[in-house]
Motif scaffolding. Structure first.
Motif, PDB file in Angstrom:
ATOM      1  N   ARG A  29       0.823  -1.206   0.000  1.00 42.26           N
ATOM      2  CA  ARG A  29       0.000   0.000   0.000  1.00 42.26           C
ATOM      3  C   ARG A  29       0.861   1.262   0.000  1.00 42.26           C
ATOM      4  NH1 ARG A  29      -5.889  -0.003   2.163  1.00 42.26           N
ATOM      5  NH2 ARG A  29      -5.715  -1.596   0.574  1.00 42.26           N
ATOM      6  N   VAL A  30       2.003   1.187   0.686  1.00 38.26           N
ATOM      7  CA  VAL A  30       2.918   2.331   0.713  1.00 38.26           C
ATOM      8  C   VAL A  30       3.386   2.649  -0.708  1.00 38.26           C
ATOM      9  CG1 VAL A  30       5.141   3.184   1.564  1.00 38.26           C
ATOM     10  CG2 VAL A  30       3.669   1.814   3.063  1.00 38.26           C
ATOM     11  N   ASP A  32       1.861   2.032  -3.536  1.00 39.74           N
ATOM     12  CA  ASP A  32       0.755   2.637  -4.293  1.00 39.74           C
ATOM     13  C   ASP A  32       0.609   4.115  -3.958  1.00 39.74           C
ATOM     14  OD1 ASP A  32       0.166   0.271  -5.579  1.00 39.74           O
ATOM     15  OD2 ASP A  32      -1.410  -0.318  -4.157  1.00 39.74           O
ATOM     16  N   GLU A  33       0.694   4.434  -2.688  1.00 40.08           N
ATOM     17  CA  GLU A  33       0.545   5.830  -2.257  1.00 40.08           C
ATOM     18  C   GLU A  33       1.704   6.690  -2.769  1.00 40.08           C
ATOM     19  OE1 GLU A  33       0.300   5.397   1.943  1.00 40.08           O
ATOM     20  OE2 GLU A  33      -1.810   4.720   1.931  1.00 40.08           O
ATOM     21  N   GLN A  34       2.915   6.165  -2.686  1.00 33.96           N
ATOM     22  CA  GLN A  34       4.077   6.923  -3.149  1.00 33.96           C
ATOM     23  C   GLN A  34       4.037   7.117  -4.657  1.00 33.96           C
ATOM     24  OE1 GLN A  34       7.487   4.784  -1.662  1.00 33.96           O
ATOM     25  NE2 GLN A  34       7.401   5.765   0.350  1.00 33.96           N
ATOM     26  N   ARG A  35       3.638   6.083  -5.377  1.00 35.27           N
ATOM     27  CA  ARG A  35       3.583   6.182  -6.840  1.00 35.27           C
ATOM     28  C   ARG A  35       2.549   7.228  -7.269  1.00 35.27           C
ATOM     29  NH1 ARG A  35       3.405   1.184  -7.809  1.00 35.27           N
ATOM     30  NH2 ARG A  35       5.546   0.857  -8.506  1.00 35.27           N
ATOM     31  N   ALA A  36       1.429   7.282  -6.564  1.00 32.80           N
ATOM     32  CA  ALA A  36       0.390   8.249  -6.900  1.00 32.80           C
ATOM     33  C   ALA A  36       0.849   9.683  -6.651  1.00 32.80           C
ATOM     34  CB  ALA A  36      -0.872   7.959  -6.093  1.00 32.80           C
ATOM     35  N   ALA A  37       1.800   9.855  -5.738  1.00 35.95           N
ATOM     36  CA  ALA A  37       2.233  11.193  -5.358  1.00 35.95           C
ATOM     37  C   ALA A  37       3.435  11.681  -6.163  1.00 35.95           C
ATOM     38  CB  ALA A  37       2.577  11.221  -3.867  1.00 35.95           C
ATOM     39  N   GLN A 367      -9.708  -1.380  -6.324  1.00 36.66           N
ATOM     40  CA  GLN A 367      -8.309  -1.207  -5.965  1.00 36.66           C
ATOM     41  C   GLN A 367      -8.038  -1.526  -4.501  1.00 36.66           C
ATOM     42  OE1 GLN A 367     -10.583   1.103  -6.451  1.00 36.66           O
ATOM     43  NE2 GLN A 367      -9.995   3.150  -5.711  1.00 36.66           N
ATOM     44  N   ASP A 368      -9.072  -1.884  -3.749  1.00 37.74           N
ATOM     45  CA  ASP A 368      -8.887  -2.178  -2.329  1.00 37.74           C
ATOM     46  C   ASP A 368      -8.286  -3.555  -2.090  1.00 37.74           C
ATOM     47  OD1 ASP A 368      -9.940   0.275  -1.775  1.00 37.74           O
ATOM     48  OD2 ASP A 368     -11.918  -0.469  -1.173  1.00 37.74           O
TER      49      ASP A 368
END
Length: 404
Positions: A29-30, A32-37, A367-368
């Motif tokens: 999940r980390v 995914d969050e970093q890639r989105a940012a 995506q969950d």
């Protein structure tokens, strides 16, 4: 055939399982969050570099390269259970351990067919995880399941080769660290032997005339695990003759040597994907109620889980047999088995993932949970590295030949 894990395999399995539980799964999940940012969706998120450093510290690096001084020196049979474990998190684990396609296949090509200069310039930084690479074979304008159809030209001009053509679904090409393409094209398009018309050359990504025209999605996903897929145009891209891999007109044979290990690696990881699907099915079944009882008490759900377990055990034995044969009689001797697992494994795992998605309902396609992305990856492997029908055709011919 004895598939008991030896001491080295058991040691690496324990280390890899701990690495997955302690670092990889929590990082999903980390990432995914970093890639989105971040500005580029293709660049590796910072957590991936942290995982790579931790994998190297634990000795979980370059496990894929069997019998080679360049890698961990494992056999295919030793590597199989390790690749399966990595397959439980295909977006992170293979990259974290430097065992991700297409770099693995490209490293195998360079280790087996590259000369000393090519290995120094490209293989060593790939083995160190300092750069990424791409393999450019598939073309949009021809049926690339038959590699003799390839139309990209590699023409000799003095001390250079000039490369002209259009490729697509070139894995790894979107990653900003991709530095080198292995390009397959025709040096002798009029040659009498259709399998001796092709050659492979190394084309640095920054070569004038190399243009990445667009990113290619897979079922709507960017497929970051491979560094993305791209459409690439080679417009009279010029490279030295010294960039030829192996001999001129030897490209088809090199491609076949590359694809054999690649196919079994995919199947090994697919079993890991199926195991994760079964785990997710069971967790869902015991935590959800419908029509007055838990999903685990519903007969149809029990059938899905039981059938999945039987199928995975069957596939694993076939993959292990294939790995054992590749180690004992070589890739050519295991040709039938490689084709069999390439047909059976993606098809079966797609079915297991489909049931898991059904069990999760709307959440299964969201995506969950990782199921939809796993499904897209598994379904794609019914096409990639040769579609099912090509392998079925070849396998049937081998069987029929016994009776002629």
């Amino acid at each position: 055939m004895d598939f008991t894990f030896d001491a080295r395999t058991e040691e690496l399995r324990a280390a890899l399982l701990a690495f997955m539980d302690e670092h990889v799964h929590p990082a999903e999940r980390v990432a995914d969050e970093q890639r989105a940012a971040q500005a580029s969706p293709w660049a590796s998120p910072p957590v991936v570099e942290e995982l790579k450093a931790e994998a190297r510290r634990r000795g979980l690096w370059n496990l894929f390269l069997p019998g080679s001084a360049h890698g961990a020196g494992l056999t295919n049979l030793q590597y199989a259970p390790l690749a399966e474990i990595m397959g439980r998190s295909p977006q992170l684990a293979p990259t974290a351990t430097n065992c991700a396609a297409p770099d693995t296949g490209n490293m195998e090509v360079l280790a087996q067919f590259g000369d000393e200069r090519q290995q120094k310039q490209w293989l060593e930084p790939l083995l160190a995880g300092e750069i990424r690479s791409a393999f450019a074979m598939t073309e949009p304008d021809v049926a690339s399941s038959d590699a003799t159809n390839i139309t990209t030209r590699i023409e000799r001009d003095g001390d250079d080769y000039v490369v002209t053509g259009r490729k697509w679904y070139i894995s790894g090409a979107m990653h900003p660290d991709c530095r080198i393409f292995i390009v397959m094209g025709k040096t002798d398009p009029d040659g009498a032997d259709a399998r001796r018309q092709q050659s492979m050359v190394l084309v640095p990504r920054d070569t004038p005339g190399v243009t990445i025209t667009r990113a290619m999605r897979v079922f709507g996903y960017e497929d970051h695990s491979h560094g993305g897929h791209a459409e690439v145009v080679f417009d009279r891209a010029r490279v030295p003759v010294a960039n030829l891999i192996g001999e001129e007109s030897g490209g088809f044979a090199i491609a076949q040597a590359r694809l054999g290990p690649g196919r079994i690696h995919h199947c090994m990881r697919l079993i890991g994907m199926a195991e994760r699907a079964i785990e997710l099915m069971c967790r869902r079944a015991v935590s959800r109620d419908a029509f007055g009882k838990s999903l685990a008490q519903q007969g149809v759900v029990q059938n899905w889980i039981a059938d999945a377990r039987v199928a995975v055990e069957q596939l694993r034995l076939l993959v292990l047999k294939t790995a054992w044969m590749m180690d004992t009689v070589g890739n050519r001797g295991a040709h039938t088995e490689i084709q069999a697992i390439k047909i059976a494994t993606p098809r079966t795992v797609v079915g297991i993932l489909d049931r898991a998605i059904q069990l999760y309902g709307a959440g299964g396609v969201s995506q969950d949970h990782p199921l939809a992305e796993l499904y897209a990856a598994a379904r794609t492997l019914m096409i990639a590295d040769g579609p099912d029908e090509v392998h079925q055709r070849s396998l049937a011919r081998r069987e029929i030949k016994k009776y002629r």
